[in-house]
Scaffold this motif. Sequence first.
Motif, mmCIF file in Angstrom:
data_model
loop_
_atom_site.group_PDB
_atom_site.id
_atom_site.type_symbol
_atom_site.label_atom_id
_atom_site.label_comp_id
_atom_site.label_asym_id
_atom_site.label_seq_id
_atom_site.Cartn_x
_atom_site.Cartn_y
_atom_site.Cartn_z
ATOM 1 N N MET A 85 -15.549 -4.427 -0.179
ATOM 2 C CA MET A 85 -14.836 -3.715 -1.224
ATOM 3 C C MET A 85 -13.420 -4.294 -1.324
ATOM 4 N N THR A 86 -13.019 -4.585 -2.523
ATOM 5 C CA THR A 86 -11.702 -5.159 -2.767
ATOM 6 C C THR A 86 -10.623 -4.086 -2.662
ATOM 7 N N THR A 87 -9.525 -4.427 -2.023
ATOM 8 C CA THR A 87 -8.382 -3.522 -1.932
ATOM 9 C C THR A 87 -7.636 -3.580 -3.261
ATOM 10 N N PRO A 88 -7.544 -2.458 -3.983
ATOM 11 C CA PRO A 88 -6.889 -2.474 -5.300
ATOM 12 C C PRO A 88 -5.420 -2.901 -5.228
ATOM 13 N N ALA A 89 -5.034 -3.766 -6.142
ATOM 14 C CA ALA A 89 -3.666 -4.286 -6.173
ATOM 15 C C ALA A 89 -2.696 -3.341 -6.881
ATOM 16 N N ASP A 90 -3.217 -2.282 -7.498
ATOM 17 C CA ASP A 90 -2.357 -1.375 -8.272
ATOM 18 C C ASP A 90 -1.795 -0.217 -7.456
ATOM 19 N N ARG A 91 -1.839 -0.327 -6.137
ATOM 20 C CA ARG A 91 -1.285 0.722 -5.277
ATOM 21 C C ARG A 91 -0.621 0.127 -4.056
ATOM 22 N N LYS A 92 -0.017 0.989 -3.265
ATOM 23 C CA LYS A 92 0.645 0.582 -2.023
ATOM 24 C C LYS A 92 -0.113 1.210 -0.859
ATOM 25 N N TYR A 93 0.174 0.687 0.352
ATOM 26 C CA TYR A 93 -0.589 1.083 1.530
ATOM 27 C C TYR A 93 0.332 1.309 2.715
ATOM 28 N N THR A 94 -0.071 2.236 3.597
ATOM 29 C CA THR A 94 0.720 2.544 4.781
ATOM 30 C C THR A 94 0.001 2.052 6.043
ATOM 31 N N THR A 95 0.734 2.001 7.136
ATOM 32 C CA THR A 95 0.136 1.603 8.410
ATOM 33 C C THR A 95 -0.808 2.673 8.951
ATOM 34 N N GLU A 96 -0.791 3.858 8.327
ATOM 35 C CA GLU A 96 -1.719 4.929 8.715
ATOM 36 C C GLU A 96 -2.994 4.873 7.873
ATOM 37 N N HIS A 97 -3.172 3.771 7.125
ATOM 38 C CA HIS A 97 -4.372 3.538 6.317
ATOM 39 C C HIS A 97 -4.528 4.546 5.173
ATOM 40 N N VAL A 98 -3.399 4.861 4.560
ATOM 41 C CA VAL A 98 -3.366 5.723 3.378
ATOM 42 C C VAL A 98 -2.954 4.862 2.192
ATOM 43 N N TRP A 99 -3.649 5.030 1.066
ATOM 44 C CA TRP A 99 -3.225 4.338 -0.155
ATOM 45 C C TRP A 99 -2.434 5.310 -1.026
ATOM 46 N N VAL A 100 -1.525 4.752 -1.810
ATOM 47 C CA VAL A 100 -0.615 5.527 -2.649
ATOM 48 C C VAL A 100 -0.597 4.907 -4.041
ATOM 49 N N GLN A 101 -0.807 5.746 -5.037
ATOM 50 C CA GLN A 101 -0.698 5.296 -6.423
ATOM 51 C C GLN A 101 0.282 6.222 -7.125
ATOM 52 N N THR A 102 1.322 5.649 -7.701
ATOM 53 C CA THR A 102 2.353 6.472 -8.331
ATOM 54 C C THR A 102 2.269 6.394 -9.846
ATOM 55 N N GLU A 103 2.523 7.544 -10.466
ATOM 56 C CA GLU A 103 2.634 7.639 -11.914
ATOM 57 C C GLU A 103 3.776 8.607 -12.194
ATOM 58 N N LYS A 104 4.920 8.045 -12.564
ATOM 59 C CA LYS A 104 6.162 8.806 -12.739
ATOM 60 C C LYS A 104 6.500 9.478 -11.421
ATOM 61 N N ASP A 105 6.531 10.819 -11.390
ATOM 62 C CA ASP A 105 6.889 11.504 -10.147
ATOM 63 C C ASP A 105 5.687 12.132 -9.443
ATOM 64 N N VAL A 106 4.467 11.686 -9.784
ATOM 65 C CA VAL A 106 3.260 12.182 -9.127
ATOM 66 C C VAL A 106 2.627 11.045 -8.332
ATOM 67 N N VAL A 107 2.336 11.340 -7.085
ATOM 68 C CA VAL A 107 1.753 10.374 -6.169
ATOM 69 C C VAL A 107 0.343 10.841 -5.808
ATOM 70 N N THR A 108 -0.640 10.003 -6.088
ATOM 71 C CA THR A 108 -2.017 10.279 -5.681
ATOM 72 C C THR A 108 -2.259 9.491 -4.408
ATOM 73 N N LEU A 109 -2.952 10.113 -3.449
ATOM 74 C CA LEU A 109 -3.225 9.398 -2.205
ATOM 75 C C LEU A 109 -4.609 9.694 -1.670
ATOM 76 N N GLY A 110 -5.052 8.774 -0.847
ATOM 77 C CA GLY A 110 -6.345 8.895 -0.195
ATOM 78 C C GLY A 110 -6.371 7.944 0.987
ATOM 79 N N VAL A 111 -7.519 7.856 1.645
ATOM 80 C CA VAL A 111 -7.639 6.931 2.765
ATOM 81 C C VAL A 111 -8.250 5.634 2.262
ATOM 82 N N THR A 112 -7.908 4.552 2.927
ATOM 83 C CA THR A 112 -8.370 3.231 2.521
ATOM 84 C C THR A 112 -9.836 3.013 2.885
ATOM 85 N N ASN A 113 -10.391 1.969 2.307
ATOM 86 C CA ASN A 113 -11.755 1.593 2.639
ATOM 87 C C ASN A 113 -11.878 1.287 4.131
ATOM 88 N N TYR A 114 -10.892 0.586 4.683
ATOM 89 C CA TYR A 114 -10.901 0.293 6.118
ATOM 90 C C TYR A 114 -10.985 1.592 6.928
#
Length: 127
Positions: free
Chosen positions: A1-30
């Motif tokens: 599974m490709t890691t989406p380039a439209d978000r950022k990632y943390t060392t805790e394996h959480v992905w972050v996608q921002t839209e204005k002042d709302v942040v959507t997050l989840g856990v990475t494929n890894y």
Amino acid sequence: MTTPADRKYTTEHVWVQTEKDVVTLGVTNYAQEQLTDIVFVELPDIGRRVKAGESIAVVESTKSTSDVYAPVTGSVVAVNEELVNHPEKVNESPYEEGWIVKLKAPSVDVSKMMDAAAYDAFAAKQS
């Protein structure tokens, strides 16, 4: 599974996608691969205020239980209710249907988070 380039990632394996002042997050494929079959997701209450680095949700699998840490400070404005009855969506679609929570964050600093290439390199070292 490709890691989406439209978000950022943390060392805790959480992905972050921002839209204005709302942040959507989840856990990475890894992360979901390491956890294996996810059987339960404990979601936060709407309106809950969290600080960056604080546990915001819990993901339980047949293998272990893992906290999901908020990468930013904010208030919970939405949770993925689908995960209550279908926690396996985190395994099946970690970057789309398996999102966990949305935070309203007055200021979002993603400068210290990794892009997709950096995260892939980081995750490869974890294996």
